[in-house]
Design an enzyme around this catalytic site. Structure first.
Site, PDB file in Angstrom:
ATOM      1  CG  HIS A 236      -2.155  -0.848   1.044  1.00  0.00           C
ATOM      2  ND1 HIS A 236      -2.168  -2.178   1.359  1.00  0.00           N
ATOM      3  CD2 HIS A 236      -3.398  -0.561   0.572  1.00  0.00           C
ATOM      4  CE1 HIS A 236      -3.366  -2.680   1.097  1.00  0.00           C
ATOM      5  NE2 HIS A 236      -4.130  -1.719   0.620  1.00  0.00           N
ATOM      6  N   GLY A 237       2.057   1.193   0.480  1.00  0.00           N
ATOM      7  CA  GLY A 237       2.869   2.404   0.487  1.00  0.00           C
ATOM      8  C   GLY A 237       4.244   2.181   1.065  1.00  0.00           C
TER       9      GLY A 237
END
Length: 434
Positions: free
Chosen positions: A284-285
């Site tokens: 996600h990041g």
């Protein structure tokens, strides 16, 4: 290409590599098959690692070396992350893995394979499709189907409502609190975190509805990506079976099961869950906050598995009311982990979590008019009611049996709300950054 036209070459590179890798995997035997699969995975993961994780890794290595008195010789690069890179990279990898496993024949038509990777409705934010579901559909002749088009447009309309009318409006309060947390109370932060849970759900599931609906209008069926997890799920495990299904099943099939899944006892199963969720967070990041978020959710699932016998006894004791309390409990715990998903730094995540748990004193609705707050509550209440009807009364149609005038008056009203509340103030989809 809108941000940087040359980035189309990234897609071109991975498409060419995976196209030929699929063909040679099917042709080869023994170690050669595995070598072609490794080439494909290295190319895809390499592109993702460079554009998404280069500076993250560089920063952490530099910090580690700095502790020993060394200066990091690797320069920082200003890299613009290509929109949707994580999504189409995972979709491309699923193709070569399925060919390697013998579940999918290699696609010989280069244009069809390129379309599989670049199919526009779900290119930038999913659902992350499997070749078995979508490739054969590109060979089917499509005919106009009135019911199908109407169904697709309705799904798109509901997606736009979730995104523009609910998510984007909730983001106003969420951003106000998270961007200035020091001046807000624990209650205010708790409310903002609850709103963020609904915001990110409506933002991402709204996009999925729009993508699936757009594909349906054109005659294509994409996989379901959300099944109404908010206040429906009675366990954390069930929530993750309903939330971002295409990604959850991707990690399950290509990482969790190969690691051993539930085999080997509770300790190994817990290890596998934590590895999968940590990597899911990193997907996600490129930030430790996402890793912490993933680990916390993995920990919740692991603990839940251990206390399941106790939960079943409580369920028997409370009867049907147990479902209500379990749904509330799941929502509270999972929403609390969302603090780390929204926070920009580990320090901010810890500060907000501590403030919520200790009910830090301070302003509650800093700068927020009561009328706006009433709207936020109404939007959440409206969403919960509609989704409960969709879940438990699937055959109930508010306007389905009405005459044409009533139905289209309702549609026009919804479109008017979209224009007034959402379209002119709409923000970017959260998941475009992934």
């Amino acid at each position: 290409m809108y941000f940087l036209p040359i980035y189309i070459l990234i897609l071109g590179f991975t498409i060419v590599v995976d196209y030929f890798a699929g063909i040679y995997i099917a042709k080869s035997e023994g170690r050669k098959r595995k070598l072609w699969l490794i080439c494909s995975l290295v190319a895809n993961i390499g592109v993702l690692a460079f554009f998404k994780y280069y500076n993250f890794l560089n920063y952490n290595i530099a910090s580690l070396l700095g502790d020993f008195g060394y200066k990091d010789p690797i320069p920082h690069l200003d890299i613009l992350l290509p929109v949707g890179l994580s999504f189409h990279t995972f979709q491309a990898m699923s193709y070569t893995i399925e060919v390697y496993r013998g579940h999918q024949k290699p696609e010989k038509h280069f244009g069809i394979y390129a379309l599989y990777v670049m199919f526009y409705p779900q290119l930038v934010a999913g659902p992350i499709e499997r070749p078995q579901n979508i490739l054969h559909q590109f060979y089917e002749k499509k005919y106009f189907d009135y019911d199908r088009v109407v169904s697709g447009l309705k799904l798109m309309l509901w997606g736009f409502i979730k995104k523009l009318v609910v998510a984007d409006r909730l983001s106003i309060y969420v951003d106000a609190v998270y961007n200035n947390a020091q001046h807000h109370s624990g209650i205010s932060m708790a409310i903002a975190t609850i709103f963020f849970g609904f915001q990110i759900y409506c933002d991402f599931s709204g996009y999925s509805d729009i993508a699936i609906g757009a594909a349906k209008v054109m005659g294509y069926d994409l996989m379901t990506n959300f099944r109404r997890p908010m206040f429906i799920s009675k366990s954390v495990g069930e929530l993750w079976q309903r939330w971002h299904i295409s990604l959850t099943t991707w990690f399950r099939d290509y990482l969790y099961f190969p690691l051993g899944g539930n085999r080997g006892g509770a300790l190994k199963s817990t290890r596998n869950v934590l590895i999968v969720f940590a990597l899911s967070g990193l997907w996600h990041g490129a930030n430790w906050t996402f890793v912490i978020w993933g680990l916390l959710n993995g920990l919740l699932i692991s603990v839940e598995r251990l206390i399941n016998p106790f939960l079943r006894k409580i369920h028997k004791l409370l009867g049907f009311t147990a479902n209500f309390f379990r749904s509330i409990g799941v929502f509270v715990f999972v929403t609390l982990t969302a603090v780390w998903f929204r926070s920009l730094t580990v320090e901010q995540g810890w500060y907000i979590t501590k403030s919520i748990l200790t009910m830090k004193h301070g302003g509650i609705f800093k700068g927020e008019p009561p009328t706006n707050f009433a709207y936020y509550l109404f939007a959440v209440f409206f969403l919960v009611i509609v989704e409960h009807i969709q879940e438990y009364y699937p055959n109930f149609k508010i306007m389905g049996n009405s005459n044409v005038v009533v139905r289209y008056t309702g549609y026009v009203l919804l479109l008017t709300i979209l224009l007034m509340v959402g379209v002119f103030n709409g923000g970017q989809f959260i998941y475009f950054q992934f």
